[in-house]
Design a protein around this motif. Structure first.
Motif, PDB file in Angstrom:
ATOM      1  N   PHE A 168     130.836 -79.381  13.767  1.00  0.00           N
ATOM      2  CA  PHE A 168     130.183 -78.920  14.608  1.00  0.00           C
ATOM      3  C   PHE A 168     130.914 -77.992  15.657  1.00  0.00           C
ATOM      4  N   LEU A 169     130.771 -76.702  15.468  1.00  0.00           N
ATOM      5  CA  LEU A 169     131.414 -75.713  16.323  1.00  0.00           C
ATOM      6  C   LEU A 169     131.532 -75.826  17.867  1.00  0.00           C
ATOM      7  N   ASP A 170     130.078 -75.616  18.276  1.00  0.00           N
ATOM      8  CA  ASP A 170     129.738 -75.606  19.685  1.00  0.00           C
ATOM      9  C   ASP A 170     130.247 -76.703  20.415  1.00  0.00           C
ATOM     10  N   ALA A 171     130.130 -77.993  19.635  1.00  0.00           N
ATOM     11  CA  ALA A 171     130.583 -79.256  20.052  1.00  0.00           C
ATOM     12  C   ALA A 171     132.090 -79.100  20.738  1.00  0.00           C
ATOM     13  N   TYR A 172     132.736 -78.520  19.984  1.00  0.00           N
ATOM     14  CA  TYR A 172     134.306 -78.507  20.292  1.00  0.00           C
ATOM     15  C   TYR A 172     134.407 -77.520  21.390  1.00  0.00           C
ATOM     16  N   ILE A 173     133.754 -76.415  21.175  1.00  0.00           N
ATOM     17  CA  ILE A 173     134.064 -75.303  22.401  1.00  0.00           C
ATOM     18  C   ILE A 173     133.616 -76.035  23.745  1.00  0.00           C
ATOM     19  N   ASN A 174     132.360 -76.375  23.920  1.00  0.00           N
ATOM     20  CA  ASN A 174     132.019 -77.319  25.144  1.00  0.00           C
ATOM     21  C   ASN A 174     132.696 -78.255  25.338  1.00  0.00           C
ATOM     22  N   LEU A 175     133.148 -79.153  24.630  1.00  0.00           N
ATOM     23  CA  LEU A 175     134.251 -80.066  24.880  1.00  0.00           C
ATOM     24  C   LEU A 175     135.626 -79.500  25.521  1.00  0.00           C
ATOM     25  N   GLY A 176     136.046 -78.535  25.023  1.00  0.00           N
ATOM     26  CA  GLY A 176     137.163 -77.991  25.353  1.00  0.00           C
ATOM     27  C   GLY A 176     136.774 -77.218  26.892  1.00  0.00           C
ATOM     28  N   ASN A 177     135.615 -76.715  27.101  1.00  0.00           N
ATOM     29  CA  ASN A 177     135.518 -76.164  28.531  1.00  0.00           C
ATOM     30  C   ASN A 177     135.456 -77.303  29.359  1.00  0.00           C
ATOM     31  N   VAL A 178     134.754 -78.559  29.165  1.00  0.00           N
ATOM     32  CA  VAL A 178     134.463 -79.629  30.168  1.00  0.00           C
ATOM     33  C   VAL A 178     136.087 -80.069  30.387  1.00  0.00           C
ATOM     34  N   LEU A 179     136.883 -80.152  29.471  1.00  0.00           N
ATOM     35  CA  LEU A 179     138.081 -80.916  29.617  1.00  0.00           C
ATOM     36  C   LEU A 179     138.985 -80.039  30.367  1.00  0.00           C
ATOM     37  N   LYS A 180     138.884 -78.528  30.266  1.00  0.00           N
ATOM     38  CA  LYS A 180     139.626 -77.617  31.123  1.00  0.00           C
ATOM     39  C   LYS A 180     139.414 -77.394  32.471  1.00  0.00           C
ATOM     40  N   GLU A 181     137.957 -77.606  32.595  1.00  0.00           N
ATOM     41  CA  GLU A 181     137.496 -77.920  33.998  1.00  0.00           C
ATOM     42  C   GLU A 181     138.120 -79.120  34.769  1.00  0.00           C
ATOM     43  N   ALA A 182     138.091 -80.138  33.762  1.00  0.00           N
ATOM     44  CA  ALA A 182     138.641 -81.452  34.417  1.00  0.00           C
ATOM     45  C   ALA A 182     140.105 -81.685  34.133  1.00  0.00           C
TER      46      ALA A 182
END
Length: 604
Positions: A168-182
């Protein structure tokens, strides 16, 4: 007699089997032996929670945290207690703290998602489930819950994707964004790389990954990744700006840092952010004083800002640096042409064509200049080539080199003329689309204007120009009880009596040449509450058709042999127009051709 380890295993089996009484009895034996054992404390907390003894559950979780403040499971257990008590914000805070301590804590994500759903934060819950799937894509229960949540949100295609497709592409993109912000950078990199394995040409993911590399101090890798993002999406301002910063960090300020500023300036210019574009062109030139392209492009920006002398100086400097720069010669010719120096324009266009024989813009503009001075030498051959150029450009879906206003001068078919206008209209739409402005809400009655229709005239020719010679008295001819007249000038004050007359006749006179950003200029028109906006330029010199493409008024008219268009939801307003002025009177006074017609700014 069971050992401590054996007794602990027995207590866990009893807990799993639902025999909470036996599990508690054996856990208490363990606790008396080792009161600081966090595993025992966590199990006691869970047992009491299952028995709904919430205070006791919180007590043992708190003891576990005292022994190990980094114990994520204890914070999650406390979150469960708060959630059960209905204290959702406290629960969410504890779950998030647990995940900060242990980012791969799948139960923590599941608990957080449930609390967020209960709190009404559905998007947050989606992100929590997506994060859990990053660490274990095969969790069917999580995929099912996420799918159901997406269905409830009406996102059916995503629901189908997440329940059927483990990649699921968006899952990894969104997770990357969350982890980047964290600032959990290593895991963010892993998420973005997984996303790129599914969609290798995703420019935004490349850009985000480059940001993480930059934060990790991997400057060379960041630079390469920013370049890849720009290669995939040339109009990517953030990537250009970040690339410039990365190059500066590395110390590679010549020539790539200058090129990054110049490229960013080009994007800003397309967005109508002319002052910002000018700043970046100047920075590019400061870094690389012999950067001819930057000078030429800065000249285009200054020309758009109506600084003719500044543009002339930029083009001249570009040619001094690179005498074989055909585009700079053509740009210089356009300044001469617009200033009425036709012989100089002809000479510069011919120089450009000598340097670059296959140069459609220079050829078509030269043809126009030759007609202005009535040079009919080789006219038939010239027209034959011009028509061929236009045909080729239209076939390849390129912007035609012939301007819509000039198309009637040449032996082109009506279908070609219409296609030329459509292409230039689409260019206006492309320019405004990058602004990402939502549609305006328009007035549907005359309450705010106290019963008067607000009419706005937009022109670059409020000065010594035939338009003002013909219509300078028109603003004052409106009935002040029924109309409020606004005149929007697209050019600076030329100091003539024609300008003074129009300013005196209008109720309001606004100089939009001081607002170069089309988005901000359209905002100003909309704020004035205009009901009818009249475009007096069309495709003539000085036009800013992008303002009309943004649709700041509910009814927009193009003056003289042009187009009437109206939104479908303003029929009531149209009836007021007719009631206020009378159909024939308004059409006579404005010189409007009242007809429906294909138009680049139509709303149908």
């Amino acid at each position: 007699m069971l050992s401590f380890q054996g007794l602990a295993e027995l207590a866990h089996r009893e807990y799993q089997a639902g025999d909470f009484e036996a599990a508690e009895r054996h856990c208490m034996q363990l606790w008396r032996q080792e009161p600081d054992n966090t595993g025992v404390l966590l199990l006691l907390s869970s047992i009491h929670f299952q028995c709904r003894r919430l205070d006791r559950s919180a007590h043992f979780s708190t003891l576990a945290i005292k022994q190990n403040p980094l114990l994520a499971e204890a914070y999650s257990n406390l979150g469960n207690v708060y959630k059960e008590r209905g204290q959702l914000q406290e629960a969410i805070e504890h779950y998030r703290h647990a995940l900060r301590l242990k980012p791969d804590f799948i139960d923590g994500y599941i608990n957080l998602a449930a609390a967020l759903v209960a709190a009404g934060d559905m998007e947050g819950a989606v992100q929590a489930y997506v994060s859990a799937l990053q660490y274990n894509p095969d969790l069917y229960c999580v995929r099912s819950d996420l799918g159901n949540l997406l269905k409830a949100l009406g996102r059916l295609e995503e629901a189908k994707a997440v329940t059927l497709d483990p990649n699921f592409l968006d899952a990894y993109i969104n997770l990357g964004n969350v982890l980047k912000e964290a600032r959990i950078f290593d895991r963010a990199v892993a998420a973005y790389l997984r996303a790129l394995s599914l969609s290798p040409n995703h420019a935004v993911v490349h850009g985000n990954l480059a940001c993480v590399y930059y934060e990790q101090g991997l400057i060379d890798l960041a630079i390469d990744t920013y370049r890849r993002a720009i290669e995939l999406q040339p109009h990517f301002p953030d990537a250009y700006c970040n690339l410039a910063n990365a190059l500066k960090e590395k110390g590679s300020v010549f020539p790539e840092f200058a090129a990054a500023h110049s490229n960013l300036a080009s994007v800003l210019q397309q967005q109508g952010k002319l002052q910002e574009a000018l700043m970046h062109y100047k920075e590019a030139i400061r870094i690389s004083p012999t950067f001819a392209d930057a000078y030429s492009n800065m000249g285009n920006t200054l020309k758009e800002m109506q600084d003719v002398q500044g543009a002339l100086q930029c083009y001249t400097r570009a040619i001094q640096i690179n005498p074989a720069f055909a585009d700079a010669h053509s740009n210089l010719a356009s300044i001469h042409k617009d200033s009425g120096n036709i012989p100089e324009a002809i000479a510069s266009y011919r120089t450009a064509l000598k340097l670059k024989p296959d140069f459609p813009d220079a050829y078509c503009n030269l043809a126009h200049c030759l007609q202005i001075v009535c040079d009919w030498t080789d006219y038939d051959e010239r027209m034959k080539k011009l028509v061929s150029i236009v045909a080729d450009q239209l076939e390849k879906n390129r912007l035609p080199s012939v301007h819509p206003h000039h198309s009637m001068l040449y032996p082109l078919s009506h279908s070609f003329r219409k296609a030329i206008a459509e292409r230039h209209g689409n260019l206006c739409l492309d320019k405004i689309n990058v602004l990402h402005k939502p549609p305006y809400e328009h007035p549907k009655d005359l309450k705010a204007s106290e019963g008067r229709l607000r009419v706005g005239y937009v022109s670059s020719d409020f000065g010594n120009h035939p338009t003002s010679h013909l219509m300078q008295s028109i603003p004052g001819m409106h009935n002040p009880d029924k109309f409020e007249v606004f005149c929007y000038a697209l050019s600076p004050d030329d100091g003539t009596n024609f300008r003074v007359k129009v300013m005196a006749e209008a109720n309001h006179f606004i100089d939009l040449s001081q607002i170069p950003c089309n988005g901000k200029a359209a905002d100003r028109i909309h704020q004035d509450g205009i009901h009818i906006l009249i475009n007096m330029n069309g495709y003539t010199k000085g036009a800013r058709n992008e303002l009309f493409a943004l649709r700041p008024a509910p009814i927009q008219v193009k003056e003289l042999n042009s187009v009437w268009r109206a939104l479908s939801d303003v029929r009531a307003l149209l009836s007021m127009v007719i009631e206020q002025a009378g159909f024939s009177l308004l059409s006579f006074k404005l010189g409007v051709l009242w007809k429906w017609h294909a138009d680049p700014y139509r709303t149908e």
